[in-house]
Design an enzyme around this catalytic site. Structure first.
Site, short mmCIF file in Angstrom:
data_model
loop_
_atom_site.label_atom_id
_atom_site.label_comp_id
_atom_site.label_asym_id
_atom_site.label_seq_id
_atom_site.Cartn_x
_atom_site.Cartn_y
_atom_site.Cartn_z
N ASP A 159 0.87 -1.19 0.00
CA ASP A 159 0.00 0.00 0.00
C ASP A 159 0.90 1.23 0.00
O ASP A 159 1.69 1.42 0.92
CB ASP A 159 -0.89 0.02 1.25
CG ASP A 159 -2.04 -0.97 1.17
OD1 ASP A 159 -2.55 -1.19 0.06
OD2 ASP A 159 -2.42 -1.51 2.21
N LYS B 193 -8.69 1.75 -6.28
CA LYS B 193 -9.51 1.10 -5.27
C LYS B 193 -10.46 2.13 -4.65
O LYS B 193 -10.21 3.33 -4.74
CB LYS B 193 -8.62 0.47 -4.19
CG LYS B 193 -7.71 1.44 -3.45
CD LYS B 193 -6.74 0.71 -2.54
CE LYS B 193 -5.91 1.68 -1.72
NZ LYS B 193 -4.90 1.00 -0.89
N HIS C 276 -13.18 -2.35 7.68
CA HIS C 276 -12.24 -3.08 8.53
C HIS C 276 -12.93 -3.61 9.78
O HIS C 276 -12.50 -4.60 10.36
CB HIS C 276 -11.08 -2.17 8.96
CG HIS C 276 -10.14 -1.81 7.84
ND1 HIS C 276 -10.35 -0.72 7.04
CD2 HIS C 276 -9.01 -2.40 7.39
CE1 HIS C 276 -9.37 -0.64 6.15
NE2 HIS C 276 -8.55 -1.64 6.34
N ASP D 74 -9.91 -6.54 -1.47
CA ASP D 74 -9.35 -5.98 -0.25
C ASP D 74 -9.08 -7.15 0.70
O ASP D 74 -9.51 -8.28 0.46
CB ASP D 74 -10.32 -4.97 0.36
CG ASP D 74 -9.63 -3.84 1.10
OD1 ASP D 74 -8.45 -4.01 1.47
OD2 ASP D 74 -10.26 -2.80 1.34
#
Length: 497
Positions: free
Chosen positions: A83, A183, A196, A267
């Protein structure tokens, strides 16, 4: 149990080439900076498609380069990703990463040439380390003030603005030979939940979602080689499953309507939106069946990656997942690896503009009228603990202000004080006789910051208000991010530099 060798054609398992295809569909995180775990070596030997690096894998630039060399010595077509969004989202600070301002600051400046220079610096640095895939840029639109996860990671709320900066970013990254990844398809900016932590839902109608798709269309038109899916349910598109697991969204919308034929990567499957509702292993199987080409298990527990692998193998054996779908996915990964997996000579990647990020951060901060600069500020920097999935290098506003004004004093507060009145009294005592700065980071999401800020302002209405996240009413200075470049730019304004 980890298998140590591919299954033979005449054995009870899968043909060797199909077993390899399954492994190409996996991206694994792992622990360590110096050695490759034996379980990871065995996955690589069987065809693992990629690894994803995090701060836990980074000590310094020489170490990272040796690690990527060691990984690729095991399998030359292994993709090594990370990332690398810039701003406060990056894992290579200790490896000398260029300071980036983050996307929102770039959108505020709205200079696509400057965005390209920032993207080029980040990509050039990756190339020098042997990292060949960057899970960036963010293509989400930042719609809602209460969205907890996109925010300054986005270029902004306007689809055309975001699209033009995506094109600049992707083109510059491609020129360095690094695979970029837009994304989170089809957009995470319309939610009030961080995937998350729980399943996120975007309740808007199909027509209301159209603008969110435009940046992704622009990214595909610009030749982006990878897209990453969102763990978000869009009832207007598929009322039953999140995008990562939805054939309607990944197949009908992305492949057939938008026409994307690159690698679609999920993801991370351990995010609670998937892990708590489906389980990581089932998530891997369903995502591949729905049209994903690679699934990411970012946590370093390789047992979880193996469980996902075994779920896919089991689905193939049981006929719940077709060979054709797995081979299609593996073929896309193979083509991606042929194009990007082998890093260029790092000597060809010198000369990126390390000043681009700081320039962008300064231009963003100075887009608003500056308060009167005075020396010797007492800084109260309020921000929450760093997100567990995102890197934080320890940056704070006081440190950056001291670099340009050594007389500055202050403190950082990262959680609600147990005794608000006592904290306020202490701050006012230490700030007595000094000009005061009160900085918050997305105080609308963290009410304790607003309470502490407002109580201080009631006693010190002369205080300068700083926002280190999205701008808020009443701010005197906004940095548009908490990366080092952003905080330094805000500090320079406060110090009159």
């Amino acid at each position: 149990m980890i298998r140590t060798a591919p299954v033979a054609h005449d054995g009870p398992g899968l043909p060797v080439d199909l077993d390899e295809a399954v492994h190409r569909c996996l991206v694994a995180g792992f622990d360590g900076t110096a050695s490759v775990p034996s379980a990871l070596k065995q996955l690589i030997d069987r065809g693992l498609g990629g690894v994803i690096l995090f701060t836990r894998n980074v000590r310094d630039a020489d170490q990272v380069r040796k690690l990527t060399d060691d990984l690729r010595a095991l399998r030359p077509d292994l993709l090594v990703g990370i990332d690398n969004e810039g701003g406060g989202i990056g894992h290579l600070v200790s490896a000398g990463a260029p300071d980036g301002p983050g996307n929102f600051a770039l959108g505020v400046v709205d200079d696509t040439e400057l965005t390209a220079r920032c993207a080029d610096a980040l990509a050039g640095h990756l190339a020098s380390l042997g990292i060949t895939a960057s899970y960036a840029p963010v293509a989400d639109l930042q719609h809602r003030p209460d969205n907890p996860i996109v925010r300054t990671r986005s270029f902004g709320a306007d689809a055309e603005l975001v699209a033009r900066h995506l094109r600049a970013w992707i083109t510059a990254t491609e020129a360095r030979g690094i695979a970029s990844c837009a994304k989170h398809f089809p957009g995470h900016g319309g939610t009030v939940t961080d995937s998350h932590h729980d399943m996120a839902v975007d309740p808007r109608s199909h027509d209301e979602l159209r603008p969110d798709l435009e940046p992704f269309r622009a990214a595909v038109a610009a030749g982006v080689p990878m897209l990453m899916s969102a763990h978000v349910v869009f009832p207007a598109l598929d009322p039953h499953r999140p995008a990562t697991l939805s054939r309607r969204i990944l197949g009908d919308l992305l492949r057939h309507d938008i026409g994307f034929d690159g690698v679609l990567v999920t993801d991370a499957l351990e995010m609670k939106a998937i892990a708590d509702r489906y389980g990581e292993a089932a998530g891997a199987r369903i995502a591949l069946a729905a049209g994903a080409d690679q699934v990411i298990v970012a946590v370093p527990e390789l047992e979880l990656t193996l469980a996902c692998r075994d779920a896919v193998l089991g689905a193939l054996h049981a006929g719940h997942l077709s060979e054709e779908r797995v081979r299609e996915a593996a073929g896309r990964v193979r083509r991606l690896a042929e194009r990007y997996a082998a890093p260029a000579d790092p000597r060809a990647h010198i000369g990126w503009d390390a000043g681009a990020g700081p320039e962008a951060a300064r231009r963003a901060v100075r887009s608003r009228p500056a308060p009167r600069a005075v020396p010797g500020f007492h800084v109260v920097d309020l921000f929450p603990p760093p997100h567990p999935a995102l890197n934080w290098g320890g940056e704070d506003l006081l440190t950056e202000l001291r670099a340009v004004d050594p007389t500055a004093t202050g403190t950082a507060i990262t959680e609600e004080p147990a005794n608000l009145s006592a904290s306020i009294a202490g701050i006012l005592h230490w700030a007595a006789g000094s000009p005061l700065v009160v900085a918050t980071y997305d105080a609308g999401l963290h009410p304790w910051q607003a309470r502490l800020r407002d109580a201080l302002l009631a006693r010190r209405p002369d205080a300068v208000r700083v926002s280190t996240g999205l701008p808020e009413d009443g701010d005197d200075v906004c940095s548009y991010g908490r990366g080092r470049a952003n905080l330094r730019a805000a500090a320079e304004v406060l110090a009159g530099r």
